[in-house]
Design a protein around this motif. Structure first.
Motif, mmCIF file in Angstrom:
data_model
loop_
_atom_site.group_PDB
_atom_site.id
_atom_site.type_symbol
_atom_site.label_atom_id
_atom_site.label_comp_id
_atom_site.label_asym_id
_atom_site.label_seq_id
_atom_site.Cartn_x
_atom_site.Cartn_y
_atom_site.Cartn_z
ATOM 1 N N TYR A 1 0.829 -1.207 0.000
ATOM 2 C CA TYR A 1 0.000 0.000 0.000
ATOM 3 C C TYR A 1 0.860 1.251 0.000
ATOM 4 C CZ TYR A 1 -2.660 3.922 1.819
ATOM 5 O OH TYR A 1 -3.207 5.164 1.987
ATOM 6 N N ALA A 2 0.334 2.307 -0.635
ATOM 7 C CA ALA A 2 0.930 3.640 -0.537
ATOM 8 C C ALA A 2 -0.152 4.679 -0.761
ATOM 9 C CB ALA A 2 2.054 3.831 -1.548
ATOM 10 N N GLY A 3 -0.045 5.795 -0.043
ATOM 11 C CA GLY A 3 -0.918 6.938 -0.265
ATOM 12 C C GLY A 3 -0.065 8.092 -0.776
ATOM 13 N N CYS A 4 -0.471 8.696 -1.897
ATOM 14 C CA CYS A 4 0.382 9.698 -2.532
ATOM 15 C C CYS A 4 -0.455 10.781 -3.212
ATOM 16 C CB CYS A 4 1.295 9.045 -3.565
ATOM 17 S SG CYS A 4 0.419 8.262 -4.941
ATOM 18 N N ALA A 5 0.220 11.834 -3.640
ATOM 19 C CA ALA A 5 -0.438 12.868 -4.433
ATOM 20 C C ALA A 5 -0.935 12.249 -5.735
ATOM 21 C CB ALA A 5 0.528 14.002 -4.727
#
Length: 450
Positions: free
Chosen positions: A337-341
């Motif tokens: 998982y990753a949260g990014c712009a």
């Protein structure tokens, strides 16, 4: 020490009806009995503890719901606190509040647990109250309709969290038509549609003596717990047939997962893209589950992991990134998982994929292996300082694997993992059909160059 929790029946137990499974450090002793009716009781006596944790486990989860009953398992978790033929909802809540205890429940994909943590002197009360809830819930129609609204609010709350949405959508995609792909709480449509009769049928079918497992840990005596359980179940009116046997554990043969590999984009008007890249993985009884734990530690657990160092520390593209794995009786999945712009989504997808492929191609170093072993070993020992964790460990051992591992054996299996085994599993994961789930402010036709 590793102990197979066999037989499922009461055969082979001591004259007192209890099998000693393990004697651990500090005088802790694990015992197991099969009571009339097929009820299984496992306890871990921890000398010096003034508290005890108790759990009533039913081996039914969201994957077991028939058509027209989706969401019923989680619905029951709520409703069993709403009253029985002997107690109102307020009386159930007050029983624990009056003694400073804690009570709650958890619905999972393969089990449901009603649990409490109380002073050791209040354990008889906790057993009596939870037994009453499990055996004698009335599922009052008015309470059911009110709780229907509560559950819809809970689902709506989860739906407002894009990270939760990403995980739910990912699991649905990677599991495909397998029942494990369904959300535990059901969908709003299913909750609105399910009738009281369907929930009642689900309750009567699955909440029976032969499906019930009771685990407890802390300041307790095994024989006393067994007597309290027997008395409480008999007082409830349950028929405890002396010849009844526990239900068999779930089959562990690997299921054929035909999920939806490829990219799925789900629109949400949020400030950040939530990305998960993953694939089907090993089941809960696979011998490589400790290898998976080491792999996960190196790749995405903690601030020194490869994902965190490469994507956050070196490039500053994300605040949160990690890897995870979940295993069930016949299937499992792995993800990153990753949260990014939103503008960085394609780059982050590429980096998540590249780190897994790099691990598969080059393996891990001896330093990384030693760090992962230390991280996992410390986590195991620290977690088991808590009576609730020990109670839960007993439940998982009985329902899932049929094998109890004491702390020393668990640590031994972690330390026996080799770098070669991690590399081999990484290659298997990297070669599997890959699912990419993106939740964010995107047109659902967006491809991110994939």
């Amino acid at each position: 020490m590793a102990v197979t929790l066999l037989p499922l029946s009461s055969a082979g137990l001591t004259e007192s009806g209890a099998a000693v499974i393990s004697g651990g450090a500090g005088g802790a002793v694990v015992r197991r009995s099969v009571l009339p009716g097929g009820v299984r009781v496992l306890t871990e006596s921890m000398p010096g503890q003034r508290s005890a944790a108790i759990g009533f486990w039913v081996g039914v989860g969201s994957r077991d719901e028939a058509g027209g009953q989706h969401g019923s398992t989680h619905f029951l978790e709520h409703l069993l606190f709403k009253g029985t033929s002997r107690r109102t909802a307020l009386q159930i809540a007050s029983a624990f509040d009056e003694v400073g205890g804690e009570s709650n429940a958890a619905t999972a994909k393969e089990s449901t647990c009603y649990y409490a943590r109380v002073l050791d002197t209040d354990l008889p009360m906790a057993i009596d109250v939870i037994a009453d809830m499990v055996t004698s819930a009335v599922l009052d129609p008015d309470e059911l309709e009110q709780e229907r609204d509560v559950i819809l609010e809970e689902i709506a709350m989860d739906g407002d969290d894009p990270t939760d949405v990403a995980h739910e959508k990912f699991v649905a995609a990677v599991m495909g038509e397998h029942p494990l792909g369904r959300p535990i709480g059901g969908t709003p449509e299913a909750i609105r549609a399910v009738a009281r009769g369907s929930v009642w049928e689900h309750y009567r079918r699955h909440y029976r003596p032969e499906t019930l497992v009771i685990t407890a840990a802390g300041g307790l005596d095994h024989d006393t717990v067994c007597r309290l359980v027997s008395d409480a179940l008999q007082a409830s009116g349950w028929s405890l047939d002396a010849d009844a046997q526990p239900v068999a554990r779930r089959a562990s043969a690997a299921a054929q997962i035909t999920g939806r590999p490829g990219l799925e984009v789900h629109f949400r008007q949020v400030e950040q893209a939530n990305v998960i890249v993953g694939c089907p993985a090993i089941n809960a009884t696979d011998d490589r589950r400790f290898v998976m734990s080491v792999l996960n530690s190196v790749l995405g657990a903690g601030m020194s992991s490869r994902l965190f160092q490469e994507i956050r520390e070196k490039r500053g593209l994300v605040y949160s990134t990690y890897s995870f794995a979940a295993s069930y009786a016949d299937a499992g999945y792995f993800g990153m998982y990753a949260g990014c712009a939103p503008a960085k989504t394609a780059q982050v997808i590429g980096l998540l994929t590249a780190e897994l492929e790099k691990l598969a191609a080059d393996g891990i170093t001896d330093v990384e292996l030693a760090k992962a072993v230390g991280q996992l070993s410390g986590g195991v020992v620290l977690a088991l300082e808590d009576t609730g964790s020990r109670m839960s460990r007993l439940g998982r051992a009985e329902l899932v694997s049929g094998e109890f591992l004491d702390i020393d054996e668990t640590l031994s299996r972690i330390r026996s993992v080799t770098a070669g085994q991690v590399c081999e599993l990484a290659r298997e994961l990297a070669a599997a059909p890959r699912t990419v789930t993106v939740v964010g402010p995107f047109d659902e036709a967006e491809t991110f160059g994939l």
